[in-house]
Motif scaffolding. Structure first.
Motif, PDB file in Angstrom:
ATOM      1  N   LEU A   1       0.834  -1.197   0.000  1.00  7.97           N
ATOM      2  CA  LEU A   1       0.000   0.000   0.000  1.00  7.97           C
ATOM      3  C   LEU A   1       0.867   1.245   0.000  1.00  7.97           C
ATOM      4  N   SER A   2       0.481   2.214  -0.823  1.00  6.68           N
ATOM      5  CA  SER A   2       1.190   3.495  -0.859  1.00  6.68           C
ATOM      6  C   SER A   2       0.283   4.525  -1.515  1.00  6.68           C
ATOM      7  N   ASP A   3       0.454   5.798  -1.132  1.00  5.29           N
ATOM      8  CA  ASP A   3      -0.290   6.871  -1.781  1.00  5.29           C
ATOM      9  C   ASP A   3       0.526   7.495  -2.920  1.00  5.29           C
ATOM     10  N   ARG A   4       1.642   6.857  -3.286  1.00  9.36           N
ATOM     11  CA  ARG A   4       2.515   7.367  -4.343  1.00  9.36           C
ATOM     12  C   ARG A   4       2.488   6.420  -5.544  1.00  9.36           C
ATOM     13  N   LYS A   5       2.170   6.964  -6.707  1.00 11.20           N
ATOM     14  CA  LYS A   5       2.079   6.153  -7.917  1.00 11.20           C
ATOM     15  C   LYS A   5       3.385   5.412  -8.195  1.00 11.20           C
ATOM     16  N   GLU A   6       4.512   6.136  -8.036  1.00 12.87           N
ATOM     17  CA  GLU A   6       5.797   5.543  -8.388  1.00 12.87           C
ATOM     18  C   GLU A   6       6.100   4.317  -7.536  1.00 12.87           C
ATOM     19  N   ASP A   7       5.750   4.389  -6.244  1.00 10.33           N
ATOM     20  CA  ASP A   7       5.959   3.244  -5.358  1.00 10.33           C
ATOM     21  C   ASP A   7       5.134   2.044  -5.829  1.00 10.33           C
ATOM     22  N   LEU A   8       3.886   2.298  -6.207  1.00 11.76           N
ATOM     23  CA  LEU A   8       3.018   1.203  -6.652  1.00 11.76           C
ATOM     24  C   LEU A   8       3.492   0.629  -7.979  1.00 11.76           C
ATOM     25  N   ILE A   9       3.937   1.487  -8.875  1.00 13.66           N
ATOM     26  CA  ILE A   9       4.476   1.010 -10.157  1.00 13.66           C
ATOM     27  C   ILE A   9       5.686   0.102  -9.921  1.00 13.66           C
ATOM     28  N   ASN A  10       6.597   0.545  -9.072  1.00  7.82           N
ATOM     29  CA  ASN A  10       7.793  -0.248  -8.783  1.00  7.82           C
ATOM     30  C   ASN A  10       7.440  -1.590  -8.156  1.00  7.82           C
TER      31      ASN A  10
END
Length: 325
Positions: free
Chosen positions: A255-264
């Motif tokens: 879980l993350s509120d950052r797109k880049e974290d979720l993409i990675n």
């Protein structure tokens, strides 16, 4: 005990239908436990294990409650003061300023806490509706499961994450999808929109998915899509809002509120399908759900209020959407 399960929609769910599935599974488990169940639901409903009465919105609930009923379990809110003992499950996010029934029950701890309550029951699945999860299947795509036309579900964010991660995405839910919902991110045609599907068609999609991409932009009360996906061995990649931190463990998703974290994480994350499946088996069964509700029924029979005062949203949220950086 004779329990009336009341909702203003039709059962069984013919396509997706989250609340409809929950009340169906709840009634089925209560019957297994030796209780009598009657449904008060929309005309056209049918059930093979309980009696069905058709709900008339022009009449009071009390006038439609048979005299044999010991407790009414509402699944939508009403201003009416019922003449029979009752509890009300809150399935959505009522607005700020709306006072809820004193015997309200929420669907997650976070959901309850936001309304000043401690009374909650997690939704649970009837595993017989899902069958073999085929945890060793070759998985070739990710999926989004939710109302695609509902912006707070953020199908656009799910499409962007999958597209930038270079992954195929199957979108399940809703009757339409257009360019404003995310197709502008998909020049490579890696997105497939399946619409509102249910039953074995939906199960087969989840059985072959690598994971659920679920970047919701609101405080999700529960999210049946989350536990359905994990049942089939799919980890969850989502935002940390509402119930999600309560349902998704480090072994079963990210879980993350950052797109880049979720993409990675979609690109590099490694999860074991069996761990996701076992997490649901151990924590989110309809049998367990029915047992928790029976505990609340017993408290009401002892003349105990489930909440100290009528629950209400504790904090007014000025922003319509939660941040997604």
């Amino acid at each position: 005990m004779h329990i009336l399960l009341a909702n203003n929609t039709q059962i069984p769910a013919l396509e997706y239908g989250g609340t409809e599935r929950v009340i169906w599974w709840l009634g089925k488990e209560l019957v297994k436990k030796g209780h009598n169940v009657t449904y008060l639901v929309k005309e056209g409903s049918a059930c093979d294990f309980a009696d069905v009465l058709y709900y008339n919105p022009q009449k009071s609930i009390s006038s439609q409650t048979p005299p044999s009923i010991d407790l009414v379990h509402m699944h939508f809110t009403t201003a009416e003061v019922l003449q029979t003992l009752s509890v009300t499950t809150i399935h959505g996010n009522p607005p700020f300023g709306k006072a809820l029934p004193i015997n309200s029950i929420f669907v997650s701890q976070n959901h309850a806490g936001r309304y000043g309550s401690k009374a909650f029951v997690h939704n649970g699945l009837d595993f017989s509706d899902y069958g073999d999860p085929d945890l060793d299947s070759k998985r070739t795509f990710f999926h989004f499961l939710g109302k695609a036309a509902w912006r707070i579900k953020n199908v656009q964010g799910a499409i962007e994450i999958a597209d930038k991660a270079g992954k195929k995405l199957v979108v399940i839910g809703g009757h339409r999808l257009n360019i404003k919902m995310g197709f502008r991110f998909t020049p490579n045609l890696n997105i497939r929109f399946k619409g509102m599907v249910g039953g074995e068609e939906k199960n087969d999609i989840l059985r072959n998915s690598k994971g659920l991409i679920f970047p919701v932009l609101w405080n999700e009360p529960f999210g049946l899509a989350i536990i359905e996906s994990m049942y089939f061995g799919c980890p969850v990649f989502g935002t940390p809002y509402g119930s999600l931190p309560e349902l998704v463990t480090p072994e079963t998703g990210f879980l993350s509120d950052r797109k880049e974290d979720l993409i990675n994480e979609v690109i590099n994350g490694h999860y074991i399908p069996k761990k996701c499946h076992e997490h649901v088996l151990n924590n989110f069964s309809s049998e367990k759900m029915s047992g928790k509700y029976l505990e609340f029924y017993e408290r009401v029979f002892k003349d105990e209020n489930l909440n100290i005062s009528p629950p209400a949203l504790q904090k007014h949220q000025t922003e319509k959407f939660m941040p997604f950086y």
